[in-house]
Design a protein around this motif. Structure first.
Motif, short mmCIF file in Angstrom:
data_model
loop_
_atom_site.label_atom_id
_atom_site.label_comp_id
_atom_site.label_asym_id
_atom_site.label_seq_id
_atom_site.Cartn_x
_atom_site.Cartn_y
_atom_site.Cartn_z
N UNK A 1 9.07 6.74 1.11
CA UNK A 1 7.90 7.50 0.71
C UNK A 1 7.38 8.26 1.92
N UNK A 2 6.89 9.46 1.70
CA UNK A 2 6.39 10.29 2.80
C UNK A 2 5.13 9.70 3.41
N UNK A 3 4.83 10.12 4.63
CA UNK A 3 3.62 9.68 5.34
C UNK A 3 2.40 10.32 4.68
N UNK A 4 2.02 9.80 3.54
CA UNK A 4 0.91 10.34 2.78
C UNK A 4 0.09 9.18 2.22
N UNK A 5 -1.20 9.14 2.50
CA UNK A 5 -2.05 8.03 2.09
C UNK A 5 -1.90 7.70 0.62
N UNK A 6 -2.09 8.67 -0.25
CA UNK A 6 -2.04 8.41 -1.69
C UNK A 6 -0.65 7.95 -2.14
N UNK A 7 0.39 8.56 -1.58
CA UNK A 7 1.74 8.17 -1.94
C UNK A 7 2.08 6.76 -1.51
N UNK A 8 1.68 6.40 -0.28
CA UNK A 8 1.94 5.05 0.22
C UNK A 8 1.17 4.03 -0.61
N UNK A 9 -0.11 4.29 -0.83
CA UNK A 9 -0.93 3.34 -1.58
C UNK A 9 -0.44 3.17 -3.01
N UNK A 10 -0.11 4.26 -3.66
CA UNK A 10 0.39 4.18 -5.04
C UNK A 10 1.71 3.42 -5.11
N UNK A 11 2.59 3.66 -4.14
CA UNK A 11 3.89 2.98 -4.13
C UNK A 11 3.72 1.48 -3.93
N UNK A 12 2.95 1.09 -2.92
CA UNK A 12 2.73 -0.34 -2.66
C UNK A 12 2.06 -0.99 -3.86
N UNK A 13 1.06 -0.36 -4.43
CA UNK A 13 0.35 -0.91 -5.58
C UNK A 13 1.28 -1.10 -6.78
N UNK A 14 2.13 -0.12 -7.03
CA UNK A 14 3.09 -0.21 -8.15
C UNK A 14 4.08 -1.35 -7.93
N UNK A 15 4.55 -1.50 -6.70
CA UNK A 15 5.52 -2.55 -6.41
C UNK A 15 4.91 -3.94 -6.51
N UNK A 16 3.66 -4.08 -6.10
CA UNK A 16 2.95 -5.35 -6.23
C UNK A 16 2.91 -5.79 -7.69
#
Length: 191
Positions: A76-91
């Motif tokens: 995932x790119x160095x982007x706050x929303x992208x990182x947070x959404x990815x981690x949240x989805x994986x959790x």
């Protein structure tokens, strides 16, 4: 028996500082550990690809060496929303017991992994970052002050945020994460 025979066995009716709780053995403390874990590995980078991801490869190798499985691996790119959404989805995935990110823990303006992940934590695990930096100091000296490696638990899932270098990813995953993730996940899900 003499008074001396009862001095430390609690039969003299005095409180000897015991709290009345059963003191579990080390094995009991690990009774809730998960035996096999499913990991999500997330590389936070705007320049890495699946074919060129040595830090992600190091984490995946540590997971496999521990007898666990990487069930999903993403970049995932160095982007706050992208990182947070990815981690949240994986959790939220049923097959993910632990999330490990690599990259975005430094001090440059695009290092946003810590800021994106920590609001998701129900509980922080400050000992992870402290231990990681202590172990890293042997390799990189005082430059360790530039890493913000962190961890927490979100919805019963441990989340570890490692720096993006291959050596840091290997050190954190081999020396700490695979050793403790099953224990932490088990405790966090205990009813």
């Amino acid at each position: 028996m003499s008074d001396d025979d009862h001095a430390h066995d609690g039969s003299d009716g005095r409180d000897h500082g015991h709290d009345g709780h059963d003191h579990h053995t080390h094995d009991d403390h690990h009774a809730h550990d998960l035996d096999t874990l499913g990991y999500a590995v997330v590389t936070v980078s705007s320049s890495r690809t699946h074919d060129d991801d040595p830090a992600g490869d190091a984490i995946e190798a540590a997971v496999a060496d521990a007898g666990d499985e990487t069930v999903v691996r993403e970049i995932v790119a160095d982007d706050f929303d992208g990182v947070q959404a990815t981690v949240n989805r994986l959790i939220g995935r049923d097959d993910v017991d632990c999330v490990v990110t690599t990259g975005g823990t430094g001090v440059t303006p695009d290092d946003v992994t810590v800021e994106a992940a920590t609001p998701l934590f129900d509980k922080e695990l400050p000992g992870f970052g402290e231990l990681f930096r202590a172990l890293s100091r042997e390799e990189i000296g005082t430059m360790v002050v530039g890493t913000r490696a962190t961890a927490g638990v979100s919805d019963g899932v441990p989340v570890f945020c490692l720096p993006g270098s291959e050596n840091a990813a290997r050190l954190g995953s081999e020396a700490i994460i695979v050793e403790e993730a099953g224990h932490l996940a088990g405790l966090a899900r205990r009813e």
